[in-house]
Structures are given as structure tokens and as C-alpha cells.
Design a protein around this motif. Structure first.
Motif: not given
Length: 264
Positions: A71, A77, A84, A86
Motif C-alpha cells: 500500500r 486508495s 479494500t 489500507g
């Protein structure tokens, strides 16, 4: 802490989600759902091991519930409008909380985890990509992932077996994308999709710079192709024995693109 195995190949394998280490201070904050670690990319490092291609591998042993190294550090996002998880996930892939109430990481804790785990992983990955590019003039990052084939919170129906992500064809040369897609389509006992639900995570999008001779592609495998998709997530040697030769051919094809100077 970051595991790096240097190979003599133009391909670097990224292994961001196979780790199961959770520091005791973080584990104390997780509830039973979090400690179950259901969203691990179970056994992926085993599945890709000893393929005979002398590949470079970069792996973090830290579990994604501590921090997700795939990420973006600013936690933007990757899939706006879709469910989803994070940078420091608060729920699992089913949308269930993974922390005890009031024990979720605050901004200071997230910054601490970025410094301890996220930044070192990407420093190691960037260094290996640069080393390989210096040697061959080009490097291919192949980001290795897997996920349960049925997760209604994240996607409808059953996921295809091979999910190829190239950030909608922006993270690699057309020949790289075509090579992988062609090989997957040729494996007629498996299903595949290109840039479907999974188009590539932060790693693929960040490092995929074809104009700078670094190409990146993500492979998200349905876990049904090589393990039992329920705890204790048993690695199925019979399934893996059918899948591993295909993975070998995918990676060998990519190597040949560089060795034969056909990457364009």
C-alpha cells in the motif's frame, strides 16, 4: 529483517504478503480475527521456491496486518469506490474488525510501523531492482500474490485462477504483458484475466517505469490453485505440482525476452 536472496537473473520477485510475524505489542491489540491472519498469501514463497531460474527475491516476514507494504505510504486508495484494506488494516478481507475496540493504531503508531517495516522493504526492493538493471540494462519486477478465490466483500463470484495486473498496461512494456498473458491463456485447465479486479498494487504502480527500463507486473493467484482455502491453509503438493511448471514457464519466458533482446 528484510529477507533478500540475490540471484543471477533479470527478474526480481517481490514477496510482500507471505510473512506471518506479528510483534507482541501489536498482537496484544489484535482480536481473535486479527490473530487468525486469514488474509496471508499463504505459502507463496514456497510455491515460487527452487524453480531453477536463479531469481532475486525480496520478502518481508512481517504480516500485512502490522503494515501492508503493498500500500502507498500516504494510504491513498488503489481502488476508489471499491472495498479494500489500507496501509495498517483495521478489517480483514471479509470486512470484520481485526483490533480490540480502542486498540487501533493512531497516526504516531502508523508512522512508527512505516519506519520499521514499510521503508526497509522498499529500500531493499529498490536496491535490488537497481542492481539488476545495472547488470542487464533492464529489470522486471514480478510481484507474487495470492488470495482466497471467494471473498464477497471484495469481489463478486469466484476469482479467476491467474489475475494479471499491469496498472492497465502502464507498468510494463507490451511484450512483458503479452508474454505473461499468453502463457496463462495457454494453460487451458486454468482461468485467467488481465487487469480485472486486481490491476496491481502500490508496488507494481510505483516501480513500473518502462521508460526507465524497470517493468513491473503483479500475479494474484487464486489460492484454490495450490492450497486448501480453509484453516489451517494446507499447502497441496498435488495442486502445486501442476501449477509450478506453469509459473516456471511464465518467468522463463520473461527472462528470454531480455536475453534475446525482444523486450519492447
Amino acid at each position: 529483517m528484510i529477507e533478500v536472496t540475490q540471484g543471477n537473473s533479470p527478474i526480481v520477485l517481490g514477496l510482500p504478503h507471505t510473512g506471518t510475524d506479528i510483534p507482541s505489542d501489536v498482537s496484544a491489540c489484535l482480536n481473535d480475527t486479527g490473530r487468525a491472519m486469514a488474509d496471508t498469501d499463504w505459502h507463496i514463497h514456497q510455491l515460487y521456491s527452487d524453480l531453477g531460474l536463479d531469481l532475486t527475491r525480496v520478502r518481508t516476514p512481517i504480516h500485512r496486518y502490522v503494515i501492508d507494504v503493498n500500500r502507498a505510504p500516504d494510504d491513498v486508495s488503489l481502488y476508489p469506490g471499491l472495498n479494500t484494506t489500507g496501509l495498517c488494516p483495521l478489517t480483514d478481507f471479509d470486512g470484520d474488525a481485526i483490533y480490540h475496540d480502542g486498540k487501533e493504531p493512531d497516526d504516531r503508531e502508523i508512522a512508527r510501523r512505516k519506519a520499521l517495516y514499510h521503508q526497509p522493504y522498499h529500500a531493499a526492493l529498490a536496491a535490488e531492482l537497481e542492481r539488476v538493471r545495472d547488470k542487464y540494462g533492464v529489470a522486471i519486477l514480478y510481484d507474487c500474490h495470492s488470495i482466497r478465490s471467494v471473498i464477497p466483500y471484495l469481489f463478486d463470484d469466484t476469482l479467476p485462477d491467474f489475475n494479471i495486473g499491469t496498472n492497465s498496461s502502464r507498468s510494463c512494456a507490451a511484450s512483458v504483458e503479452k508474454s505473461v498473458h499468453t502463457r496463462c491463456r495457454a494453460a487451458t485447465s486454468y482461468s485467467c484475466v488481465l487487469n480485472g479486479r486486481f490491476k496491481g498494487g502500490f508496488t507494481t504502480r510505483h516501480y513500473g517505469r518502462p521508460e526507465e527500463n524497470i517493468h513491473a507486473i503483479q500475479m494474484e493467484l487464486a489460492q484454490s490453485t495450490y492450497l486448501d482455502e480453509t484453516p489451517p491453509w494446507i499447502y497441496r503438493e498435488d495442486k502445486a505440482a501442476r501449477l509450478r511448471p506453469i509459473l516456471y514457464r511464465i518467468l522463463n519466458d520473461l527472462s528470454e525476452l531480455i536475453y534475446e533482446r525482444q523486450l519492447r
